[in-house]
Design a protein around this motif. Structure first.
Motif: not given
Length: 312
Positions: A133-137, A179-187
């Motif tokens: 969860f810390s690599k890119g998220l 991270a799962l809810d807010e960052i993943v959609p922005l990758l």
């Protein structure tokens, strides 16, 4: 250690995989597991015929192959995403020999973004998968291991034995959920920024530096230094972290007239790595591009001048 639960077990994996290159041989030291490597191709895969020929355990003198591990995305190969067709073929071979597959999915969600696939589909053939969860998220810390109920039961026992249990794990779970809810959609934005950086470096047309833009999959940009250049990745990275007066005079600075430094990772003497993530904004990227452009041109010019003097 869950999959290879008998001492003398063997795991097959790529020779450029994180498990083999960057974990101090922990599988052997802590688990008694023999890591046998297969040559990684530039796309992060390995030859499946070679893999099948390397499966052992039929002879009393041999270790028993109990696991195949893959990495997705593949860090050392530049954030490459494993093809779904290759994973299907790998699964067929492993099923034939009753060998489970573990996926090192530290950057699994970047692979899913590139493929346009759900994580459940990408890992459908795997008996276990790890995610970070810390690599890119952007979570401050935290990883997770997923598998069957029985697998996780055994993993919890081993984690306790290795001293990895944490009663206050909620403080890690909370940012992981964000991270799962807010960052993943922005990758996808990270991938686009990485592509933009790579295109700029490619467009400099310098003899000393090259980027394989065509095969850039995700948020990792590998810069290769030409073999005939005296430059090394450590020298280049050190220069990127320094600020000289001429840079600020050439507008390589922030609005507050501060100098710009860029941090990267040393892969080997001729390869350095830049990673884009959510905390790197478009403005940050522009400043980094200005700094990298200035430094790369400076170092390439110095190399050319040295070469000319040597000829004279």
């Amino acid at each position: 250690m869950v999959h290879c639960n008998k001492r003398g077990s063997e795991a097959l994996l790529g020779d450029c995989s994180h498990i083999f290159k960057y974990e101090q041989g922990g599988a052997a030291h802590l688990g008694g597991v023999l890591l046998s490597t297969l040559r990684n191709k530039p796309d992060g895969t390995f030859d499946l015929k070679e893999m099948e020929s390397r499966i052992r355990g039929f002879d009393i003198h041999e270790p028993v192959t109990n696991l195949v591990a893959v990495e997705n995305t593949h860090n050392y190969c530049g954030g490459k995403v494993l093809p779904m067709t290759w994973l299907d073929e790998l699964a067929d071979l492993c099923k034939k020999h009753s060998i489970p597959i573990h996926m090192d999915g530290a950057r699994l969600f970047n692979a899913c973004e590139y493929l346009g696939e759900k994580p459940s589909n990408v890992v459908k053939h795997c008996a276990s998968v790890s995610v970070c969860f810390s690599k890119g998220l952007c979570a401050p810390a935290g990883s997770a291991l997923a598998g069957s109920y029985h697998f996780i039961e055994q993993a919890r026992r081993l984690r306790r034995m290795l001293g990895g249990a944490m009663r206050q794990v909620g403080v890690l779970a909370a940012p992981a959920l964000v991270a799962l809810d807010e960052i993943v959609p922005l990758l996808g934005f990270d991938h686009k920024r990485a592509f933009r950086l790579a295109k700029v470096i490619e467009g400099l047309f310098l003899d000393s530096f090259a980027v394989d833009v065509e095969n850039l999959h995700t948020n990792i940009v590998l810069v290769r230094i030409s073999e005939n250049s005296p430059l090394t990745s450590e020298v280049v990275l050190q220069r990127l972290m320094e600020v000289c007066q001429s840079e600020t005079m050439n507008d390589c600075k922030t609005e507050n007239n501060d100098g710009v430094i860029v941090r990267g990772t040393h892969f080997n003497d001729k390869t350095l790595r830049f990673i884009l993530h959510h905390d790197i904004t478009d403005e940050d990227l522009w400043l980094a591009i200005m700094k990298i452009t200035y430094v790369f041109k400076e170092l390439d010019k110095n190399k050319q001048a040295a070469k000319k003097n040597q000829i004279i």
